[in-house]
Scaffold this active site. Structure first.
Site, short mmCIF file in Angstrom:
data_model
loop_
_atom_site.label_atom_id
_atom_site.label_comp_id
_atom_site.label_asym_id
_atom_site.label_seq_id
_atom_site.Cartn_x
_atom_site.Cartn_y
_atom_site.Cartn_z
N TYR A 1 41.71 53.06 40.85
CA TYR A 1 42.20 53.05 39.97
C TYR A 1 40.41 52.12 39.40
O TYR A 1 40.29 50.90 39.69
CB TYR A 1 43.08 51.96 38.84
CG TYR A 1 43.29 52.46 37.10
CD1 TYR A 1 44.20 53.31 36.93
CD2 TYR A 1 42.82 51.06 37.08
CE1 TYR A 1 44.56 52.90 35.89
CE2 TYR A 1 43.21 51.49 35.37
CZ TYR A 1 43.05 52.07 34.62
OH TYR A 1 43.30 52.56 33.50
N GLN B 1 50.05 55.31 32.84
CA GLN B 1 50.24 56.86 32.55
C GLN B 1 49.50 57.45 34.20
O GLN B 1 49.79 58.23 35.28
CB GLN B 1 49.50 57.82 31.52
CG GLN B 1 48.52 57.11 31.12
CD GLN B 1 47.90 56.85 30.27
OE1 GLN B 1 49.15 55.36 29.85
NE2 GLN B 1 46.94 56.42 29.86
N SER C 1 39.88 36.33 36.92
CA SER C 1 38.72 35.56 38.51
C SER C 1 38.54 34.21 39.16
O SER C 1 38.52 33.54 37.35
CB SER C 1 37.72 36.79 38.56
OG SER C 1 37.12 36.23 39.48
N GLN D 1 31.12 33.37 36.95
CA GLN D 1 33.06 34.32 36.47
C GLN D 1 33.22 33.74 35.32
O GLN D 1 34.66 34.50 35.09
CB GLN D 1 33.46 33.23 37.92
CG GLN D 1 32.98 33.28 39.20
CD GLN D 1 33.44 35.17 39.77
OE1 GLN D 1 34.01 35.96 39.17
NE2 GLN D 1 32.24 35.42 40.24
N HIS E 1 33.02 36.37 32.71
CA HIS E 1 33.83 37.73 32.96
C HIS E 1 35.56 38.02 32.04
O HIS E 1 35.92 38.89 31.30
CB HIS E 1 35.41 37.60 34.49
CG HIS E 1 34.39 38.29 35.47
ND1 HIS E 1 34.06 39.42 35.90
CD2 HIS E 1 34.04 37.61 36.83
CE1 HIS E 1 34.14 39.71 37.03
NE2 HIS E 1 33.63 37.98 37.21
N GLU F 1 39.60 32.25 44.74
CA GLU F 1 39.04 33.58 44.81
C GLU F 1 37.72 33.48 46.30
O GLU F 1 37.27 34.36 46.46
CB GLU F 1 39.26 34.10 43.95
CG GLU F 1 38.59 35.54 43.90
CD GLU F 1 38.23 36.40 42.52
OE1 GLU F 1 38.95 37.93 42.65
OE2 GLU F 1 38.77 35.43 42.17
N HIS F 2 36.83 33.08 45.05
CA HIS F 2 36.05 32.59 45.02
C HIS F 2 35.39 31.22 45.66
O HIS F 2 35.78 30.87 45.05
CB HIS F 2 34.53 32.83 44.33
CG HIS F 2 34.52 34.58 43.86
ND1 HIS F 2 34.89 34.95 42.85
CD2 HIS F 2 34.05 35.75 44.53
CE1 HIS F 2 35.61 35.98 42.88
NE2 HIS F 2 34.84 37.27 43.78
N ASP G 1 29.85 40.54 45.03
CA ASP G 1 30.08 40.91 43.70
C ASP G 1 29.80 42.88 44.39
O ASP G 1 30.08 43.36 44.23
CB ASP G 1 30.36 40.97 42.51
CG ASP G 1 31.29 39.37 41.92
OD1 ASP G 1 32.05 39.60 42.88
OD2 ASP G 1 30.45 38.88 41.56
N GLU H 1 76.61 42.56 69.49
CA GLU H 1 76.09 43.11 68.29
C GLU H 1 77.61 44.25 67.64
O GLU H 1 76.88 44.22 66.72
CB GLU H 1 74.50 44.16 67.96
CG GLU H 1 73.23 42.57 68.45
CD GLU H 1 72.39 43.07 67.91
OE1 GLU H 1 72.21 44.18 67.05
OE2 GLU H 1 70.92 41.72 67.68
N HIS I 1 74.26 52.46 70.63
CA HIS I 1 73.31 51.52 71.30
C HIS I 1 73.64 51.56 72.34
O HIS I 1 72.62 52.04 73.93
CB HIS I 1 72.93 50.60 70.20
CG HIS I 1 72.50 50.93 69.47
ND1 HIS I 1 72.76 51.26 68.37
CD2 HIS I 1 71.55 50.51 68.42
CE1 HIS I 1 72.18 51.44 66.65
NE2 HIS I 1 71.15 50.85 67.00
#
Length: 430
Positions: free
Chosen positions: A130, A191, A237, A259, A262, A327-328, A361, A415, A420
């Site tokens: 995506y 969708q 971010s 950052q 963003h 994250e960074h 990045d 068991e 088995h």
């Protein structure tokens, strides 16, 4: 930006409050997404066309109006100026080279009785990526999601990208060409996620969906997880910079901005060991903010969730970083290779004063799809391994069956699983 001091008795509470972010799902968004997903699953292409026309302001009559082929992607690439073509190819080449090092290989070994054990590595058959559209145009996201899949050996890489009002971004499409995307559908939102997860008459069902999106995309990815795999549901971010005062203040200020620009809920934090240096960075930020086209967003981000933290030394700074699990993480210090040994939790670590986070990045090589919201404590960047599967291999020898069969029989009877036990016992010689 908020000012915190580790020597303050309230520091831990202040830090916890700074990091707090409301991640609860929005019931109204979840309801809308559930309806969309169910409708796409039921009506396929017809629902996909309807929602795309409604939400993106397009006028598609058939699904063919929403499909781009390899020839379309190549044409987009060829329309670009040469410097952009070169930049895309350079970034893709570096990302490919890095991710080749991550590729897992199959292995086997035999134990003393001739039993073969091992692991077989295979790529996923088909994945969907995506890519955000509209105001945002992220060719880097195309490369970062598609290239590791390509390196892993995935045969089909299906990309979905919304094109509001039918506007297609040549740089994004060119990135898809460079990164080896198989086919592109110009659809987005919940969708698009549903179409990838369930399949339609024209959109093939994929095995895994990766890539960032808005709240509706995130909710859809959560909903279809289990039908398909997903990479993660990422939060805002974030960047944490540890600076010892040897990096020019302007550089650090701009790294924080990188950052913050963003969105208003991104997070930028600076940890320093000198109040004088923190003041110097603040002065640089006050001066440089005047030059920023996204000034309003940066100021909102820094005001909402940004902070400067005064630590007593770099050891303490590293411990705070491990708690934040950013994250960074930029280690803007002398001898970063020594200090990185103290870091246990971070999505990506940028070492030394010349390593701006923005290089990661786009073109350094490692993936920029990273764990956020403290999830770096237990998760990792997107990589080639996310597009490979592991299957265990077991080939028991006749001799091995005598020893393993008895062990399995005992445990199976324990068991109360008689079949088995008998299955193992049938292979025993005595």
């Amino acid at each position: 930006m908020k000012k915190l001091d580790t020597q303050s008795p309230d520091f831990q509470a202040e830090l916890k409050a700074l990091l707090a972010f409301e991640t609860a799902q929005n019931p109204e968004i979840d309801r809308i997404v559930a309806d969309i997903c169910a409708d796409v699953q039921k009506r396929g292409d017809a629902a996909l066309i309807e929602y795309t026309n409604r939400f993106d302001g397009t006028s598609a009559q058939t699904i063919d109006d929403l499909i781009l082929t390899q020839d379309d992607l190549q044409s987009a690439f060829e329309r670009l100026p040469e410097n952009i073509q070169t930049a895309l190819k350079t970034a893709a080449r570096r990302v490919e080279s890095y991710h080749k090092h991550q590729k897992m290989e199959s292995w086997t070994y035999e134990d003393e009785d001739g039993t073969l054990l091992g692991q077989q590595i295979t790529p996923l058959d088909r994945v969907g990526i995506y890519v955000p559209g509209g105001k945002a145009a992220y060719p880097s996201s195309v490369i970062m999601n598609a290239m590791p899949a390509h390196v892993a050996g995935v045969k089909e890489i299906i990309m979905v990208v919304p094109t509001p009002k039918g506007e297609r971004n040549d740089i994004v499409l060119a990135a898809a060409f460079v990164a080896g995307v198989t086919k592109v559908f110009t659809v987005g939102g919940a969708q698009a996620v549903a179409a990838l997860a369930y399949g339609t008459e024209s959109v093939p069902q994929v095995d895994k969906i990766t890539g960032p999106g808005n709240a509706f995309v995130a909710a859809a990815k959560r909903r279809v997880f289990g039908v398909v795999g997903i990479d993660m549901v990422a939060g805002p971010s974030e960047i944490l910079v540890i600076a010892d005062g040897t990096t020019p203040a302007d550089w650090v200020a701009m790294d924080l901005f990188s950052q913050a620009e963003h969105d208003e809920i991104a997070q930028a934090i600076l940890i320093g060991t000198s109040q004088a240096y923190l003041d110097e960075v603040q002065a640089a930020m006050n001066r440089l903010i005047e030059t920023m086209p996204r000034r309003a967003i940066i100021e909102a981000s820094l005001g909402n969730r940004g902070a400067m933290i005064l630590a007593k030394d770099l050891d303490e700074a590293c411990e705070i970083a491990n708690y934040i699990s950013p994250e960074h993480l930029e280690l803007s210090v002398e001898n970063p290779q020594e200090w990185v040994k103290k870091i246990r939790h971070a999505g990506a670590i940028f070492m030394g004063r010349y390593t701006s986070e923005s290089l990661g990045d786009y073109c350094a090589g490692p993936n920029h799809v990273l764990p956020t919201s403290r999830t770096a404590r237990f998760s990792s960047p997107l990589g080639t391994y996310d597009f490979q599967k592991r299957s265990s291999l077991i080939q028991v020898s006749e001799q091995g069956a005598q020893k393993l069969g008895k062990t399995a029989s005992v445990l199976a009877h324990g068991e109360s699983l008689t079949a088995h036990a008998r299955a193992a016992e049938f292979r025993l010689k005595d």
